[in-house]
Design a protein around this motif. Structure first.
Motif, PDB file in Angstrom:
ATOM      1  N   CYS A   1       0.896  -1.271   0.030  1.00  0.00           N
ATOM      2  CA  CYS A   1       0.182   0.116   0.023  1.00  0.00           C
ATOM      3  C   CYS A   1       0.964   1.277   0.214  1.00  0.00           C
ATOM      4  CB  CYS A   1      -0.877  -0.087   1.295  1.00  0.00           C
ATOM      5  SG  CYS A   1      -2.258  -1.262   1.296  1.00  0.00           S
ATOM      6  N   LEU A   2       2.003   1.434   0.770  1.00  0.00           N
ATOM      7  CA  LEU A   2       2.691   2.523   0.933  1.00  0.00           C
ATOM      8  C   LEU A   2       3.588   2.638  -0.415  1.00  0.00           C
ATOM      9  CD1 LEU A   2       4.257   1.942   4.415  1.00  0.00           C
ATOM     10  CD2 LEU A   2       2.705   3.595   3.830  1.00  0.00           C
ATOM     11  N   ASP A   3       3.626   1.643  -1.074  1.00  0.00           N
ATOM     12  CA  ASP A   3       4.496   1.730  -2.566  1.00  0.00           C
ATOM     13  C   ASP A   3       3.505   2.358  -3.639  1.00  0.00           C
ATOM     14  OD1 ASP A   3       6.762   0.768  -1.494  1.00  0.00           O
ATOM     15  OD2 ASP A   3       6.250  -1.155  -2.143  1.00  0.00           O
TER      16      ASP A   3
ATOM     17  N   VAL B   1      -1.581   6.376  -2.522  1.00  0.00           N
ATOM     18  CA  VAL B   1      -1.791   6.273  -1.384  1.00  0.00           C
ATOM     19  C   VAL B   1      -1.123   7.109  -0.520  1.00  0.00           C
ATOM     20  CG1 VAL B   1      -1.686   4.422   0.709  1.00  0.00           C
ATOM     21  CG2 VAL B   1      -2.690   3.578  -1.320  1.00  0.00           C
ATOM     22  N   ASP B   2      -1.723   7.995   0.366  1.00  0.00           N
ATOM     23  CA  ASP B   2      -0.886   8.794   1.055  1.00  0.00           C
ATOM     24  C   ASP B   2      -0.655   8.589   2.637  1.00  0.00           C
ATOM     25  OD1 ASP B   2      -0.886  10.958  -0.833  1.00  0.00           O
ATOM     26  OD2 ASP B   2      -3.075  11.225  -0.769  1.00  0.00           O
ATOM     27  N   GLY B   3      -1.133   7.467   3.028  1.00  0.00           N
ATOM     28  CA  GLY B   3      -1.099   7.166   4.440  1.00  0.00           C
ATOM     29  C   GLY B   3      -1.787   5.605   4.592  1.00  0.00           C
TER      30      GLY B   3
ATOM     31  N   THR C   1       9.747   4.529   5.070  1.00  0.00           N
ATOM     32  CA  THR C   1       8.744   5.279   4.587  1.00  0.00           C
ATOM     33  C   THR C   1       8.533   6.578   4.894  1.00  0.00           C
ATOM     34  OG1 THR C   1       6.649   5.669   3.124  1.00  0.00           O
ATOM     35  CG2 THR C   1       6.606   4.508   5.325  1.00  0.00           C
ATOM     36  N   ASP C   2       8.316   7.578   4.328  1.00  0.00           N
ATOM     37  CA  ASP C   2       7.994   9.010   4.719  1.00  0.00           C
ATOM     38  C   ASP C   2       6.563   9.225   4.845  1.00  0.00           C
ATOM     39  OD1 ASP C   2      10.565   9.815   4.952  1.00  0.00           O
ATOM     40  OD2 ASP C   2      10.481  10.509   2.612  1.00  0.00           O
ATOM     41  N   LYS C   3       5.716   8.423   4.557  1.00  0.00           N
ATOM     42  CA  LYS C   3       4.040   8.587   4.648  1.00  0.00           C
ATOM     43  C   LYS C   3       3.856   8.082   6.050  1.00  0.00           C
ATOM     44  CE  LYS C   3       3.361   7.251  -0.350  1.00  0.00           C
ATOM     45  NZ  LYS C   3       2.776   6.396  -1.355  1.00  0.00           N
ATOM     46  N   PRO C   4       2.745   8.502   6.601  1.00  0.00           N
ATOM     47  CA  PRO C   4       2.309   8.286   7.900  1.00  0.00           C
ATOM     48  C   PRO C   4       1.476   6.961   8.210  1.00  0.00           C
ATOM     49  CG  PRO C   4       0.883   9.976   6.790  1.00  0.00           C
ATOM     50  CD  PRO C   4       1.919   9.736   5.798  1.00  0.00           C
TER      51      PRO C   4
END
Length: 546
Positions: free
Chosen positions: A39-41, A45-47, A74-77
């Motif tokens: 999902c993060l890739d 998707v932002d978070g 990752t940098d995403k929350p």
């Protein structure tokens, strides 16, 4: 599609095939984290919010540690919610020690996630700088102001229905024509002019209303009935027939703290009961109007309904932009109610309108009634330079941050010292945002720009900030080193002083290093007074603006 294939590969035939992603009750740490990574890739998707329900197949502590490791890549929350008490207490402690956002219940986790979404959304909206006027067909502001001033001169604080519709029409808002009749004979004459079917309204409203009048005898009879019920004013207008339309309400209210507030909702009492309306502060632009139309209850109302197609949004957008113009340019308005705004898949028209007024104080500033000062598009113009080139003078906008930083980087060491009184190489991020994201009612930055190799380049900037007395301002100015001698400094200063006068300021002053001879020469040419200060390296320059 790629993310879906990755998730399908993790647990073929058993995943939820949608959002939220269900990885199964028996997911081990590897499968759980692989789903998070997939999902993060995904660039869409932002978070991620990861929720774990305790069971005998899964070690919550192992999954927690694997989740922290994945989130650190990752940098995403990534937010977490480990349900349960004794079985997951140590996992939540692990998240806490890692300074990781975790929640005891899904409701709290979703609320926190929505706060982040709303914060990002509001930050984006904060960067919008709408002008007071839109760029298409200009309104007849003089006609609208004439109607309002005439009513105030007569001691009235409300417009009649024909006057209110005339104000809307002056701002290009489609309205149904309303005419007054003094007798049955005149009512028939007006009806023949407007065409059938008609609606006949009475004032006071308690006297009643007649709809779908289709002949002269019906009009004459309806007039006599309303007069017999005590009607003092009788109005006629075409009957609006839109079987597939929605009856909406749009309006303007003056809040004590926020000034004019624009609303859009369903017509009638339901929005009052359920507080189901879309709200925005003017001035508006296309993006802010789109945000109003995407509020869930409004979006459902405007979308397709059983037997009815979706409402055409373009006419509604234009009407909301016009209401924004009225909020900006007609400070006398305390309330504007378009109680019946009929919209269908083709167009929209205002049927019932009410406008309340108030006199303005003698010292009223042009946009002093608004919480958000509109972008001052009146300060924008094309100017010629001595070498034949042209540049654009305008107020700065938030999107100018990159060009402003590039401008500062290009300045020579001496120019940076003369402008910022220091040898900085570039503006710190917080100061850059502070310079470009301004409140036009409290300060002003005028920049000169041109196109260079397909990119916007800033050639110079001049700014003022209003001082505590509210009548004077401090200024600063700097131009690019390669623009010296082109007359750009005087053009920037004259435009800056023009903006200061519009704000009602009477004095402009600044400090100049004593060895900055070009700047001192410019100040003398513009009529500034030069005074010594206690600091021998600094002089103060000032000038009256009135």
């Amino acid at each position: 599609a790629i993310t879906g294939e990755k998730l399908e590969g993790l647990h073929p035939g058993s995943w939820s095939d949608g959002n939220p992603v269900d990885v199964g009750f028996d997911a081990d740490p590897a499968r759980f984290v692989d789903a998070i990574d997939a999902c993060l890739d995904d660039p869409g998707v932002d978070g991620v919010l990861a929720i774990l329900t305790p069971n005998t197949h899964v070690d919550p502590q192992a999954v927690a540690e694997a989740t922290i490791a994945a989130a650190n890549r990752t940098d995403k929350p990534v937010l977490t919610c480990w349900l349960g008490e004794l079985h997951t207490r140590s996992s939540r402690s692990t998240f806490a020690r890692a300074r990781f956002p975790t929640f005891r219940t899904p409701e709290n986790a979703v609320t926190a996630f929505s706060f982040m979404v709303n914060w990002v959304h509001n930050q984006a909206l904060r960067l919008e700088t709408p002008a007071a006027m839109t760029s298409y067909t200009p309104p007849d502001i003089a006609a609208a102001r004439g109607i309002i001033e005439h009513a105030l001169d007569e001691g009235r604080t409300a417009l009649t229905l024909p006057e209110a519709k005339a104000v809307l029409a002056a701002f290009q808002v489609p309205v149904s024509q309303t005419l007054q009749a003094e007798s049955p004979t005149e009512a028939v004459s007006v009806a023949n002019h407007l065409g059938y079917p008609l609606a006949m309204k009475a004032l006071p409203a308690a006297a009643g209303v007649h709809k779908n009048l289709r002949s002269a005898p019906e009009v004459a009879l309806a007039f006599r009935e309303l007069a017999a019920r005590g009607a003092t004013t009788i109005l006629l207008e075409p009957q609006v027939h839109k079987p597939e339309g929605r009856w909406l309400a749009a309006g303007l209210r003056c809040d004590r703290l926020f000034g004019p507030v624009i609303t859009l909702s369903e017509s009638g009492i339901a929005p009052i009961i359920y507080n189901a309306r879309s709200v925005a502060l003017p001035p508006l632009n296309a993006r802010l109007v789109d945000t109003m139309l995407r509020v869930p209850h409004v979006a459902r109302l405007l979308g397709p309904l059983p037997g009815k197609p979706a409402v055409a949004e373009a006419p509604l957008r234009e009407i909301l932009l016009r209401i924004s113009e009225m909020a900006s340019e007609l400070p006398w308005l305390t309330r504007l109610d378009i109680a019946s705004l009929v919209a269908d898949s083709h167009d929209a028209i205002a049927v019932d309108v009410h406008i309340d007024l108030q006199p303005l104080p003698p010292d009223h500033e042009r946009y002093g009634h608004m919480a958000i000062c509109p972008y001052p598009s009146q300060l924008e113009s094309e100017e010629g330079l001595k070498d034949g080139r042209t540049c654009t003078l305008r107020a700065i906008r938030p999107e100018d941050t990159a060009a402003l930083q590039d401008f500062v980087r290009r300045l020579s060491v001496r120019s940076k010292r003369l402008r910022f009184f220091s040898a900085l190489s570039e503006l710190p991020r917080h100061q850059l945002a502070r310079y470009a994201q301004i409140d036009y009612g409290r300060e002003m930055v005028i920049i000169a720009t041109c196109q260079e190799e397909g990119q916007q380049r800033i050639l110079g900037e001049a700014r003022y900030s209003i001082l505590l007395d509210g009548r004077s301002c401090d200024f600063a100015i700097v131009i690019a080193d390669d623009m010296a001698g082109q007359g750009l400094g005087s053009r920037l200063m004259n435009r800056l002083m023009e903006a200061a006068r519009e704000q009602g300021l009477t004095t402009i002053r600044g400090q100049v290093l004593a060895d900055n001879e070009p700047m001192l020469g410019l100040m003398e040419a513009l009529g500034f007074m030069i005074n010594l200060t206690d600091d021998e390296s600094m002089v103060e320059v000032s000038r009256r603006l009135d």
